[in-house]
Scaffold this motif. Structure first.
Motif, PDB file in Angstrom:
ATOM      1  N   LEU A  75     -45.134 -36.064  11.478  1.00  0.00           N
ATOM      2  CA  LEU A  75     -44.243 -35.179  10.736  1.00  0.00           C
ATOM      3  C   LEU A  75     -44.599 -33.746  11.125  1.00  0.00           C
ATOM      4  CD1 LEU A  75     -42.068 -35.594   8.492  1.00  0.00           C
ATOM      5  CD2 LEU A  75     -43.860 -35.222   6.818  1.00  0.00           C
ATOM      6  N   THR A  76     -43.619 -32.860  11.094  1.00  0.00           N
ATOM      7  CA  THR A  76     -43.885 -31.435  11.322  1.00  0.00           C
ATOM      8  C   THR A  76     -43.427 -30.658  10.095  1.00  0.00           C
ATOM      9  OG1 THR A  76     -41.761 -31.134  12.456  1.00  0.00           O
ATOM     10  CG2 THR A  76     -43.697 -31.603  13.834  1.00  0.00           C
ATOM     11  N   MET A  77     -44.157 -29.605   9.764  1.00  0.00           N
ATOM     12  CA  MET A  77     -43.919 -28.918   8.499  1.00  0.00           C
ATOM     13  C   MET A  77     -44.135 -27.421   8.594  1.00  0.00           C
ATOM     14  SD  MET A  77     -46.179 -31.722   6.509  1.00  0.00           S
ATOM     15  CE  MET A  77     -47.157 -31.868   7.990  1.00  0.00           C
ATOM     16  N   ALA A  78     -43.533 -26.715   7.642  1.00  0.00           N
ATOM     17  CA  ALA A  78     -43.813 -25.308   7.379  1.00  0.00           C
ATOM     18  C   ALA A  78     -44.142 -25.225   5.896  1.00  0.00           C
ATOM     19  CB  ALA A  78     -42.608 -24.428   7.704  1.00  0.00           C
ATOM     20  N   CYS A  79     -45.240 -24.573   5.567  1.00  0.00           N
ATOM     21  CA  CYS A  79     -45.638 -24.420   4.166  1.00  0.00           C
ATOM     22  C   CYS A  79     -45.532 -22.951   3.771  1.00  0.00           C
ATOM     23  CB  CYS A  79     -47.064 -24.913   3.943  1.00  0.00           C
ATOM     24  SG  CYS A  79     -47.586 -24.755   2.212  1.00  0.00           S
ATOM     25  N   HIS A  80     -44.769 -22.701   2.714  1.00  0.00           N
ATOM     26  CA  HIS A  80     -44.534 -21.333   2.244  1.00  0.00           C
ATOM     27  C   HIS A  80     -45.463 -20.919   1.104  1.00  0.00           C
ATOM     28  CE1 HIS A  80     -40.702 -20.769   4.421  1.00  0.00           C
ATOM     29  NE2 HIS A  80     -40.498 -22.047   4.194  1.00  0.00           N
TER      30      HIS A  80
END
Length: 162
Positions: free
Chosen positions: A27-32
């Motif tokens: 999985l690929t993600m961006a965490c804000h």
């Protein structure tokens, strides 16, 4: 989304810590979240969940930094680049900062988390967005959907007999 060419090599900014990835991300993600904003000195952090058996540090010895809490954030001891995270109790994957790879051009976040803390200008092309984190039971479906997207991209890149 372009695919990651394997095996993939990478390292920190100064090059003293090097790593290798031998399998595609789960999985690929961006965490804000504000914690990631501060640790990354950016609007969000990026990560690629790499199966643990497909991830190895090949040179140098990263050190634990960040909050020194349950999840271990690993940094180069010299240039202090935040390289990867090993979340507590989830030993089957490593959250690699994809910009540590020599060629990060393949990366696109599939999921974005903690959008409730997102800076107003910080947009990503993520397919799924969550105000906080997805429920644990949602990750299986997210990984399956991501794997299908990777397979579809690989097929398209290889061409089709039409």
């Amino acid at each position: 989304m372009p695919s990651l060419n394997l095996p993939a090599e990478g390292g920190c900014r100064c090059g003293r810590v090097r790593l290798r990835v031998t399998a595609p991300p789960l999985l690929t993600m961006a965490c804000h979240c504000t914690g990631c904003q501060r640790m990354a000195a950016s609007a969000y952090s990026l990560s690629a969940a790499i199966p643990s058996e497909a991830f190895v540090v090949t040179e140098g010895e990263p050190v634990i930094g960040g909050l020194h809490g349950a999840s271990h954030h690993y940094f180069c001891p010299h240039c202090m680049s935040w390289m990867f995270t090993r979340p507590e109790g989830l030993d089957w994957f490593v959250n690699l900062r994809p910009t540590m790879l020599d060629d990060p051009g393949w990366f696109t976040p599939f999921v974005e988390t903690w959008t409730s803390e997102r800076l107003p200008f910080a947009a990503t092309p993520a397919v799924h967005s969550y105000a906080a984190l997805p429920a644990m039971e949602e990750y299986g479906a997210l990984m399956a959907e991501f794997a299908q997207a990777l397979a579809k991209e690989a097929f398209a890149a290889g061409g089709s007999a039409g």
